[in-house]
Scaffold this motif. Structure first.
Motif, short mmCIF file in Angstrom:
data_model
loop_
_atom_site.label_atom_id
_atom_site.label_comp_id
_atom_site.label_asym_id
_atom_site.label_seq_id
_atom_site.Cartn_x
_atom_site.Cartn_y
_atom_site.Cartn_z
N SER A 88 0.96 -1.15 -0.02
CA SER A 88 0.05 -0.05 -0.09
C SER A 88 0.73 1.39 -0.06
O SER A 88 0.38 2.47 -0.26
CB SER A 88 -0.76 -0.16 1.24
OG SER A 88 -0.14 0.02 2.42
N GLN A 89 2.13 1.29 0.32
CA GLN A 89 3.19 2.18 0.28
C GLN A 89 4.27 1.70 -0.61
O GLN A 89 4.32 0.82 -0.99
CB GLN A 89 3.41 2.71 1.66
CG GLN A 89 2.21 3.39 2.52
CD GLN A 89 2.51 3.69 3.75
OE1 GLN A 89 3.65 3.61 4.19
NE2 GLN A 89 1.53 3.97 4.61
N TYR A 90 5.31 2.40 -0.62
CA TYR A 90 6.52 2.43 -1.08
C TYR A 90 7.56 1.34 -0.43
O TYR A 90 8.87 1.65 -0.28
CB TYR A 90 7.16 3.64 -1.66
CG TYR A 90 6.56 4.57 -2.78
CD1 TYR A 90 5.72 5.79 -2.07
CD2 TYR A 90 6.27 4.26 -4.02
CE1 TYR A 90 5.08 6.61 -2.93
CE2 TYR A 90 5.51 4.79 -4.68
CZ TYR A 90 5.14 6.18 -4.19
OH TYR A 90 4.11 6.95 -5.08
N ILE A 91 6.85 0.33 0.00
CA ILE A 91 7.51 -0.40 0.71
C ILE A 91 8.50 -1.22 -0.11
O ILE A 91 9.62 -1.68 0.30
CB ILE A 91 6.84 -1.57 1.49
CG1 ILE A 91 5.87 -0.82 2.25
CG2 ILE A 91 7.44 -2.72 2.30
CD1 ILE A 91 6.58 -0.17 3.60
N VAL A 92 8.03 -1.89 -1.23
CA VAL A 92 8.85 -2.67 -2.12
C VAL A 92 9.99 -2.04 -2.70
O VAL A 92 10.93 -2.66 -2.86
CB VAL A 92 7.85 -3.35 -3.36
CG1 VAL A 92 8.49 -4.02 -4.35
CG2 VAL A 92 6.75 -4.20 -2.64
N SER A 93 9.95 -0.76 -2.84
CA SER A 93 11.09 -0.10 -3.62
C SER A 93 12.00 0.37 -2.67
O SER A 93 13.15 0.84 -2.97
CB SER A 93 10.45 0.90 -4.48
OG SER A 93 9.88 1.94 -3.68
N THR A 94 11.56 0.51 -1.43
CA THR A 94 12.49 1.08 -0.16
C THR A 94 13.39 0.32 0.52
O THR A 94 14.67 0.54 0.96
CB THR A 94 11.53 1.99 0.62
OG1 THR A 94 10.78 2.92 -0.36
CG2 THR A 94 12.53 2.81 1.41
#
Length: 123
Positions: free
Chosen positions: A25-31
């Motif tokens: 739901s947030q920029y978890i995957v990229s961060t």
């Protein structure tokens, strides 16, 4: 509320393929460090594949058969599973370690988990 939502599980015969997806739901995957874990009945949850800090890790049992990848634009983590075996049968979870960019393989380091998706491989 930050969430990870898996999909793509199912029932296949040995030798088949599935692709699991995990949408954040947030920029978890990229961060952060993100990965896939699995848990079979009566067994502990184990790391399958992780990606973060430019390093990709695979458990020995899935090397050469599974591929982890991520789509930054879609905030989505994938697990391509080929040549599936009955011993791959488990509930598969995606997870994120928001305290790290480099990944560990210890499930206790991961603070955010999806609800899981079931993979069943028949012989």
């Amino acid at each position: 509320q930050v969430q990870l939502v898996e999909s793509g599980g199912g029932s296949v015969q040995a030798g088949g393929s599935l692709r699991l997806s995990c949408v954040a739901s947030q920029y978890i995957v990229s961060t952060y460090c993100v990965g896939w874990f699995r848990q079979a009945p009566g067994k502990e949850r184990e790391g399958v594949a992780t990606i973060g800090g430019g390093i990709t890790y695979y458990a020995d049992s899935v090397k050469g058969r599974f591929t982890i990848s991520r789509d930054y634009a879609k905030n989505t983590l994938y697990l391509q599973m080929n040549s599936l075996k009955p011993e791959d049968t488990a509930m598969y979870y995606c997870a994120a370690n928001r305290a790290a960019i480099m990944c560990s393989q210890d499930r206790y380091d991961y603070d955010l988990w999806g609800q899981g998706t079931q993979v069943t491989v028949s012989s």
